[in-house]
Motif scaffolding. Structure first.
Motif, short mmCIF file in Angstrom:
data_model
loop_
_atom_site.label_atom_id
_atom_site.label_comp_id
_atom_site.label_asym_id
_atom_site.label_seq_id
_atom_site.Cartn_x
_atom_site.Cartn_y
_atom_site.Cartn_z
N LYS A 32 33.92 31.33 41.18
CA LYS A 32 34.04 32.47 42.08
C LYS A 32 32.67 32.80 42.70
CE LYS A 32 36.28 36.97 41.90
NZ LYS A 32 36.92 37.93 41.02
N LYS A 33 31.61 32.38 42.04
CA LYS A 33 30.25 32.68 42.48
C LYS A 33 29.71 31.57 43.38
CE LYS A 33 29.97 36.27 39.73
NZ LYS A 33 29.85 37.60 40.18
N PHE A 40 27.39 22.82 41.69
CA PHE A 40 28.33 21.75 41.32
C PHE A 40 28.67 20.86 42.51
CE2 PHE A 40 29.24 24.58 37.65
CZ PHE A 40 28.93 23.67 36.65
N ARG A 41 28.69 21.41 43.72
CA ARG A 41 28.93 20.59 44.91
C ARG A 41 27.79 19.59 45.09
NH1 ARG A 41 33.21 19.32 46.42
NH2 ARG A 41 32.30 18.67 48.36
N LYS A 125 28.59 32.48 53.05
CA LYS A 125 28.69 32.75 51.61
C LYS A 125 30.13 33.05 51.18
CE LYS A 125 26.33 35.00 47.85
NZ LYS A 125 25.24 35.80 47.44
N ASN A 126 31.07 33.04 52.09
CA ASN A 126 32.44 33.37 51.78
C ASN A 126 33.12 32.18 51.10
OD1 ASN A 126 35.28 33.81 51.92
ND2 ASN A 126 34.93 35.32 53.54
N THR A 127 33.26 32.24 49.78
CA THR A 127 33.85 31.14 49.02
C THR A 127 35.31 30.92 49.40
OG1 THR A 127 34.28 32.63 47.17
CG2 THR A 127 32.24 31.32 47.08
N THR A 182 33.55 37.67 48.78
CA THR A 182 32.13 37.54 49.09
C THR A 182 31.26 38.11 47.97
OG1 THR A 182 32.13 39.62 50.31
CG2 THR A 182 32.51 37.60 51.58
N GLU A 183 31.68 37.91 46.74
CA GLU A 183 30.94 38.46 45.60
C GLU A 183 29.54 37.91 45.52
OE1 GLU A 183 32.95 38.61 41.93
OE2 GLU A 183 34.89 38.87 42.88
#
Length: 185
Positions: A32-33, A40-41, A125-127, A182-183
């Motif tokens: 989520k972060k 990881f990407r 930054k929007n996951t 967007t946390e």
């Protein structure tokens, strides 16, 4: 040196890299972060880049290795609340150039388009946006992996499409309006 060459030419070793990339990418998608997702990407891109090198998919190799740097630049700029737009534009041109330089036929276009799309979405930054764009790019990579016979990559793209759908359901579909995509990291 001969032992090293025998290992990297070993089909089981080469295909296992795709499975390692799969595991790392699932960790990415299920985060989520933003910072964890990007970390990881980057790791998955390194692994897949090496696998594509060994399979002869040079556009996939080059775009994945370069995307390690682009993702790092984005994370740095976003965490400092600076714009990524100039970098998004520059990286799009860079990936197009890489596609042209490493052209291996129409398959190169698949990798190039997928990386251009992700370079734009990883600049925000929007996951939730990242996960939704992945629903387009994973099928592009699926075809690329079929062409270069990356068994781990094929399974990776199928599983990741499902994982992205699950993550979208978990994080992005608003349940009673209490989910924020967007946390802060």
């Amino acid at each position: 040196m001969q032992i090293f060459l025998n290992v990297v030419k070993n089909e089981i070793f080469v295909q296992s890299l795709g499975f390692l990339g799969l595991i790392i990418t699932v960790f990415s998608i299920q985060n989520k972060k933003y910072n964890r997702m990007i970390f990881f990407r980057i790791m998955a891109s390194l692994v897949f880049g090496f696998q594509y090198l060994l399979l002869g998919g040079y556009t996939g190799m080059a775009t994945n290795l370069v995307s390690c740097g682009t993702n790092g630049v984005y994370a740095y700029r976003i965490n400092r609340k600076k714009t990524t737009l100039p970098f998004q534009i520059a990286f799009c041109f860079l990936f197009i150039g890489i596609g042209i330089l490493t052209w291996g036929g129409p398959a190169s276009l698949l990798a190039m388009v997928a990386k251009v799309m992700t370079t734009v979405c990883y600049g925000v930054k929007n996951t939730g946006v990242i996960r939704k764009v992945n629903l387009i790019t994973y099928p592009l990579w699926l075809v690329y992996d079929i062409i270069y016979f990356s068994i781990g990559g094929i399974i990776n793209d199928i599983i990741l499409t499902v994982a992205a759908i699950i993550a979208i359901a978990r994080f992005d579909i608003k349940k009673k309006g209490n989910i924020d995509t967007t946390e802060k990291s």
